[in-house]
Scaffold this motif. Structure first.
Motif, PDB file in Angstrom:
ATOM      1  N   VAL A   1       0.764   0.222 -10.002  1.00  0.00           N
ATOM      2  CA  VAL A   1      -0.235   0.516  -8.975  1.00  0.00           C
ATOM      3  C   VAL A   1      -1.368  -0.499  -9.027  1.00  0.00           C
ATOM      4  CG1 VAL A   1      -1.957   2.203  -8.230  1.00  0.00           C
ATOM      5  CG2 VAL A   1       0.325   2.969  -8.876  1.00  0.00           C
ATOM      6  N   ALA A   2      -1.798  -0.867 -10.233  1.00  0.00           N
ATOM      7  CA  ALA A   2      -2.865  -1.864 -10.357  1.00  0.00           C
ATOM      8  C   ALA A   2      -2.421  -3.207  -9.796  1.00  0.00           C
ATOM      9  CB  ALA A   2      -3.274  -2.001 -11.818  1.00  0.00           C
ATOM     10  N   GLY A   3      -1.180  -3.613 -10.086  1.00  0.00           N
ATOM     11  CA  GLY A   3      -0.683  -4.880  -9.562  1.00  0.00           C
ATOM     12  C   GLY A   3      -0.582  -4.879  -8.051  1.00  0.00           C
ATOM     13  N   PHE A   4      -0.020  -3.813  -7.483  1.00  0.00           N
ATOM     14  CA  PHE A   4       0.086  -3.726  -6.023  1.00  0.00           C
ATOM     15  C   PHE A   4      -1.292  -3.666  -5.376  1.00  0.00           C
ATOM     16  CE2 PHE A   4       4.560  -1.601  -6.051  1.00  0.00           C
ATOM     17  CZ  PHE A   4       5.102  -2.810  -6.440  1.00  0.00           C
ATOM     18  N   GLY A   5      -2.188  -2.871  -5.960  1.00  0.00           N
ATOM     19  CA  GLY A   5      -3.526  -2.737  -5.382  1.00  0.00           C
ATOM     20  C   GLY A   5      -4.312  -4.034  -5.423  1.00  0.00           C
ATOM     21  N   LEU A   6      -4.261  -4.738  -6.539  1.00  0.00           N
ATOM     22  CA  LEU A   6      -4.978  -6.017  -6.638  1.00  0.00           C
ATOM     23  C   LEU A   6      -4.386  -7.043  -5.685  1.00  0.00           C
ATOM     24  CD1 LEU A   6      -7.221  -7.544  -8.068  1.00  0.00           C
ATOM     25  CD2 LEU A   6      -5.588  -8.120  -9.888  1.00  0.00           C
ATOM     26  N   SER A   7      -3.066  -7.075  -5.557  1.00  0.00           N
ATOM     27  CA  SER A   7      -2.423  -7.983  -4.604  1.00  0.00           C
ATOM     28  C   SER A   7      -2.860  -7.678  -3.175  1.00  0.00           C
ATOM     29  CB  SER A   7      -0.900  -7.858  -4.718  1.00  0.00           C
ATOM     30  OG  SER A   7      -0.252  -8.649  -3.748  1.00  0.00           O
ATOM     31  N   LEU A   8      -2.964  -6.389  -2.856  1.00  0.00           N
ATOM     32  CA  LEU A   8      -3.408  -5.994  -1.524  1.00  0.00           C
ATOM     33  C   LEU A   8      -4.833  -6.478  -1.257  1.00  0.00           C
ATOM     34  CD1 LEU A   8      -2.962  -4.313   1.070  1.00  0.00           C
ATOM     35  CD2 LEU A   8      -3.782  -2.324  -0.205  1.00  0.00           C
ATOM     36  N   LEU A   9      -5.733  -6.288  -2.219  1.00  0.00           N
ATOM     37  CA  LEU A   9      -7.124  -6.715  -2.043  1.00  0.00           C
ATOM     38  C   LEU A   9      -7.230  -8.227  -1.882  1.00  0.00           C
ATOM     39  CD1 LEU A   9      -8.921  -4.424  -4.671  1.00  0.00           C
ATOM     40  CD2 LEU A   9      -8.897  -4.176  -2.177  1.00  0.00           C
TER      41      LEU A   9
ATOM     42  N   VAL B   1      -2.705 -13.005 -12.826  1.00  0.00           N
ATOM     43  CA  VAL B   1      -2.987 -11.725 -13.469  1.00  0.00           C
ATOM     44  C   VAL B   1      -2.151 -10.608 -12.838  1.00  0.00           C
ATOM     45  CG1 VAL B   1      -4.778 -10.012 -13.959  1.00  0.00           C
ATOM     46  CG2 VAL B   1      -5.309 -12.458 -14.104  1.00  0.00           C
ATOM     47  N   ILE B   2      -1.976 -10.648 -11.515  1.00  0.00           N
ATOM     48  CA  ILE B   2      -1.173  -9.626 -10.835  1.00  0.00           C
ATOM     49  C   ILE B   2       0.258  -9.642 -11.363  1.00  0.00           C
ATOM     50  CG2 ILE B   2      -0.150  -8.993  -8.612  1.00  0.00           C
ATOM     51  CD1 ILE B   2      -2.748  -9.992  -7.299  1.00  0.00           C
ATOM     52  N   ASN B   3       0.840 -10.824 -11.450  1.00  0.00           N
ATOM     53  CA  ASN B   3       2.206 -10.923 -11.965  1.00  0.00           C
ATOM     54  C   ASN B   3       2.273 -10.506 -13.437  1.00  0.00           C
ATOM     55  OD1 ASN B   3       3.512 -11.892  -9.595  1.00  0.00           O
ATOM     56  ND2 ASN B   3       2.637 -13.921  -9.946  1.00  0.00           N
ATOM     57  N   ALA B   4       1.175 -10.750 -14.176  1.00  0.00           N
ATOM     58  CA  ALA B   4       1.141 -10.320 -15.573  1.00  0.00           C
ATOM     59  C   ALA B   4       1.140  -8.796 -15.676  1.00  0.00           C
ATOM     60  CB  ALA B   4      -0.086 -10.898 -16.261  1.00  0.00           C
ATOM     61  N   LEU B   5       0.402  -8.125 -14.792  1.00  0.00           N
ATOM     62  CA  LEU B   5       0.375  -6.657 -14.797  1.00  0.00           C
ATOM     63  C   LEU B   5       1.766  -6.088 -14.526  1.00  0.00           C
ATOM     64  CD1 LEU B   5      -2.937  -6.027 -12.804  1.00  0.00           C
ATOM     65  CD2 LEU B   5      -2.571  -5.586 -15.238  1.00  0.00           C
ATOM     66  N   LEU B   6       2.452  -6.655 -13.535  1.00  0.00           N
ATOM     67  CA  LEU B   6       3.778  -6.157 -13.201  1.00  0.00           C
ATOM     68  C   LEU B   6       4.786  -6.483 -14.301  1.00  0.00           C
ATOM     69  CD1 LEU B   6       3.825  -7.095  -9.411  1.00  0.00           C
ATOM     70  CD2 LEU B   6       3.338  -4.876 -10.439  1.00  0.00           C
ATOM     71  N   THR B   7       4.627  -7.650 -14.932  1.00  0.00           N
ATOM     72  CA  THR B   7       5.504  -7.986 -16.059  1.00  0.00           C
ATOM     73  C   THR B   7       5.278  -7.025 -17.221  1.00  0.00           C
ATOM     74  OG1 THR B   7       5.477 -10.313 -15.415  1.00  0.00           O
ATOM     75  CG2 THR B   7       6.154  -9.816 -17.670  1.00  0.00           C
ATOM     76  N   ALA B   8       4.000  -6.674 -17.453  1.00  0.00           N
ATOM     77  CA  ALA B   8       3.699  -5.745 -18.543  1.00  0.00           C
ATOM     78  C   ALA B   8       4.374  -4.398 -18.329  1.00  0.00           C
ATOM     79  CB  ALA B   8       2.181  -5.570 -18.656  1.00  0.00           C
ATOM     80  N   ALA B   9       4.510  -3.981 -17.051  1.00  0.00           N
ATOM     81  CA  ALA B   9       5.185  -2.710 -16.778  1.00  0.00           C
ATOM     82  C   ALA B   9       6.650  -2.750 -17.203  1.00  0.00           C
ATOM     83  CB  ALA B   9       5.081  -2.369 -15.295  1.00  0.00           C
TER      84      ALA B   9
ATOM     85  N   LEU C   1       0.829  -1.201   0.000  1.00  0.00           N
ATOM     86  CA  LEU C   1       0.000   0.000   0.000  1.00  0.00           C
ATOM     87  C   LEU C   1       0.866   1.255   0.000  1.00  0.00           C
ATOM     88  CD1 LEU C   1      -2.729   1.452   0.264  1.00  0.00           C
ATOM     89  CD2 LEU C   1      -2.530   1.191   2.746  1.00  0.00           C
ATOM     90  N   ALA C   2       1.901   1.269   0.834  1.00  0.00           N
ATOM     91  CA  ALA C   2       2.793   2.432   0.883  1.00  0.00           C
ATOM     92  C   ALA C   2       3.492   2.644  -0.455  1.00  0.00           C
ATOM     93  CB  ALA C   2       3.821   2.249   2.001  1.00  0.00           C
ATOM     94  N   LEU C   3       3.895   1.554  -1.110  1.00  0.00           N
ATOM     95  CA  LEU C   3       4.570   1.682  -2.400  1.00  0.00           C
ATOM     96  C   LEU C   3       3.620   2.189  -3.471  1.00  0.00           C
ATOM     97  CD1 LEU C   3       6.715  -1.580  -2.400  1.00  0.00           C
ATOM     98  CD2 LEU C   3       7.433   0.734  -1.812  1.00  0.00           C
ATOM     99  N   ALA C   4       2.381   1.688  -3.472  1.00  0.00           N
ATOM    100  CA  ALA C   4       1.406   2.156  -4.456  1.00  0.00           C
ATOM    101  C   ALA C   4       1.104   3.636  -4.267  1.00  0.00           C
ATOM    102  CB  ALA C   4       0.117   1.331  -4.343  1.00  0.00           C
ATOM    103  N   VAL C   5       0.943   4.071  -3.023  1.00  0.00           N
ATOM    104  CA  VAL C   5       0.687   5.486  -2.750  1.00  0.00           C
ATOM    105  C   VAL C   5       1.887   6.328  -3.162  1.00  0.00           C
ATOM    106  CG1 VAL C   5       0.255   7.173  -0.921  1.00  0.00           C
ATOM    107  CG2 VAL C   5      -0.967   5.000  -0.916  1.00  0.00           C
ATOM    108  N   THR C   6       3.096   5.835  -2.942  1.00  0.00           N
ATOM    109  CA  THR C   6       4.305   6.563  -3.350  1.00  0.00           C
ATOM    110  C   THR C   6       4.314   6.810  -4.850  1.00  0.00           C
ATOM    111  OG1 THR C   6       5.568   5.594  -1.527  1.00  0.00           O
ATOM    112  CG2 THR C   6       6.816   6.526  -3.366  1.00  0.00           C
ATOM    113  N   VAL C   7       3.999   5.761  -5.629  1.00  0.00           N
ATOM    114  CA  VAL C   7       3.980   5.922  -7.084  1.00  0.00           C
ATOM    115  C   VAL C   7       2.916   6.941  -7.497  1.00  0.00           C
ATOM    116  CG1 VAL C   7       3.577   4.729  -9.271  1.00  0.00           C
ATOM    117  CG2 VAL C   7       4.860   3.595  -7.455  1.00  0.00           C
ATOM    118  N   LEU C   8       1.753   6.905  -6.835  1.00  0.00           N
ATOM    119  CA  LEU C   8       0.681   7.840  -7.179  1.00  0.00           C
ATOM    120  C   LEU C   8       1.028   9.275  -6.815  1.00  0.00           C
ATOM    121  CD1 LEU C   8      -2.493   5.813  -6.095  1.00  0.00           C
ATOM    122  CD2 LEU C   8      -1.753   6.334  -8.419  1.00  0.00           C
TER     123      LEU C   8
END
Length: 497
Positions: free
Chosen positions: A198-206, A231-239, A177-184
């Motif tokens: 952010v989408a990958g971190f947020g979905l992982s958190l949920l 899907v989460i790992n796919a989002l981060l790989t896409a980045a 959560l802290a990392l996602a907020v930092t990026v935002l």
């Protein structure tokens, strides 16, 4: 990988989403397992392609995220292997746990290097750290009361991995959560890789919070928990393979505004503070059990007050800068016409002496050496004029190469002496970098005798009359070849009505 980079991130996200579907539709089937493993292979292939395509200067920034995804993708694969007949389940589950816990350090390192790559000014970095600290404090409190403390009674004595999991997973979610907020909170244009992270971190958190709060069996985990992490790992790989990945670590433009206490940032801090405050009232705990909430509340209040103090200081600095820019010449730092008129309104009753100065030979400097050298000459002239007058006197630049010096309480001898000093210091050579130039000065001098009390309009008329008279005297001196021309004040119109 033969797929162009501009389509690669679509392929990895869409492919993993499609390959995760059989786990939901056909849980536990051979097809579901094969598709899941195929998704992991797809992610692994693109991670290798991303690592190989990184130029040397970018590897330091993106390799931590690649390592994070590799660990996060390997953990579920080992967990799946632990369910095979005859597999050492206990040992494989320990390995999977370690792999999952290992994703958090490289994730933090990846965001840290992304933030470092943006080359933000120190005040901006401090503002981001303070805002993230407020959110982290609130998240830690909720993680303790909602995730960690309720799970402690269910941990079997001697189960060290169970205790580690109870603490580390919620704390890891706070890190995400802290990392996602930092990026935002990073100022500047938001890039697609940043949105993917952010989408990958947020979905992982949920998913982690839902898995902790909801009673989930092993079968249910295979139905939605494991496919979602695919899907989460796919989002981060896409980045890591997105064409704009370099923009995510490129220095932010200096023209970007610093993050202030406004907009959604204010809402974020307010929501965190209100949430912690309300929790201390709603939660039924007493005594020492309220300690974590009290500690988080104290940290948040201190940080928010610090942010407000900084915001107020920035506002005062901005107002001070605007006032200075409105009353001073930007090139030389001298008073401008507006400030000159204001100072003369205060000086007209103290027998002011005006020195209207125009530089001789300045146009030749501009034409021969360029406007940059001309700016150096103007700045040097401003510094020399300021140096030879008193701190109570006014030195102003009206524009171009025209300057006005306003002094009070000067007798005839002092006026003549100051005129000679102005001529002398302005005649000294000026170093403009690659050469030295020399200029002169034509000066019109006018002393106003003591005046009676006047209205504001009469004062403004008198000031305009003084400047016009001194200007005319300066032009007489220029036509005579330079030097000083002293004139007396002859009213053009009556200032007493």
């Amino acid at each position: 990988m033969s797929v162009p980079r501009w389509r690669a991130w679509h392929v990895v996200v869409g492919g993993c989403a499609v390959l995760a579907t059989p786990s939901v539709v056909l849980p536990g089937s051979t097809i579901a397992v094969v598709c899941y493993l195929a998704g992991l292979c797809l992610i692994g292939g693109y991670l290798v392609a991303a690592a190989r395509s990184l130029p040397p200067g970018r590897r330091r920034a993106w390799l931590p995220l690649i390592v994070m995804v590799a660990l996060g993708a390997t953990g579920p694969a080992v967990f799946q292997l632990a369910g095979l007949p005859g597999a050492p389940a206990a040992a494989l589950n320990d390995v999977a746990l370690l792999l999952w816990l290992g994703v958090y350090p490289p994730a933090a390192l990846a965001v840290h290097r992304m933030l470092a790559g943006r080359a933000l000014p120190r005040p901006v970095r401090r503002a981001i750290v303070k805002d993230v600290l407020v959110v982290t404090a609130a998240a830690l409190m909720f993680a303790w009361y909602l995730l960690i403390r309720p799970a402690l009674p269910g941990v079997v004595d001697g189960d060290r991995w169970g205790v580690i999991a109870v603490f580390c997973y919620p704390l890891g979610d706070v890190v995400l959560l802290a990392l996602a907020v930092t990026v935002l909170l990073i100022p500047g244009r938001r890039t697609v890789p940043e949105h993917l992270i952010v989408a990958g971190f947020g979905l992982s958190l949920l998913v982690d919070v839902a898995n902790t709060l909801l009673p989930v069996s092993a079968t249910d985990a295979n139905v939605w928990y494991m496919p979602t992490y695919l899907v989460i790992n796919a989002l981060l790989t896409a980045a890591t393979v997105h064409p704009d990945r370099d923009a995510a670590i490129r220095p932010v433009s200096r023209s970007e505004p610093a993050p202030g206490m406004r907009g959604w940032r204010m809402a974020l801090l307010g929501a965190a503070l209100c949430g912690v405050g309300l929790s201390t009232i709603v939660l039924p705990h007493r005594g020492w059990e309220r300690g974590p909430a009290a500690a988080c509340m104290t940290v948040m209040i201190v940080v928010i007050l610090s942010r407000l103090r900084r915001a107020v200081a920035d506002l005062e600095d901005a107002e001070r800068t605007l006032r200075h820019q409105a009353t001073h010449d930007q090139l030389t730092g001298l008073a401008n016409r507006s400030r000159l008129l204001t100072d003369m309104r205060d000086a007209v009753h103290d027998a002011p002496t005006l020195f209207f100065v125009d530089l001789d030979g300045f146009k030749a400097v501009n034409d021969t050496h360029g406007h940059h050298c001309g700016d150096v000459v103007l700045q040097t002239v401003a510094a020399r004029l300021t140096r030879i007058v008193r701190s109570t006197d006014t030195v102003a630049r009206l524009g171009g190469d025209e300057f006005v010096v306003v002094c009070t309480a000067l007798d005839t001898a002092a006026t003549a002496s100051l005129s000679q000093r102005i001529e002398s210091v302005l005649a000294e050579p000026i170093d403009v970098g690659d050469c030295t130039v020399a200029i002169g000065a034509s000066i019109g001098v006018l002393t106003l005798p003591a005046t009676v009390t006047m209205t504001e309009q009469q004062t403004d008329n008198l000031i305009s009359e003084l400047l016009s008279t001194a200007d005319a005297a300066m032009y007489e001196a220029k036509r005579a070849g330079g030097g000083t021309r002293t004139v007396e004040h002859t009213p053009l119109f009556s200032v007493i009505r």
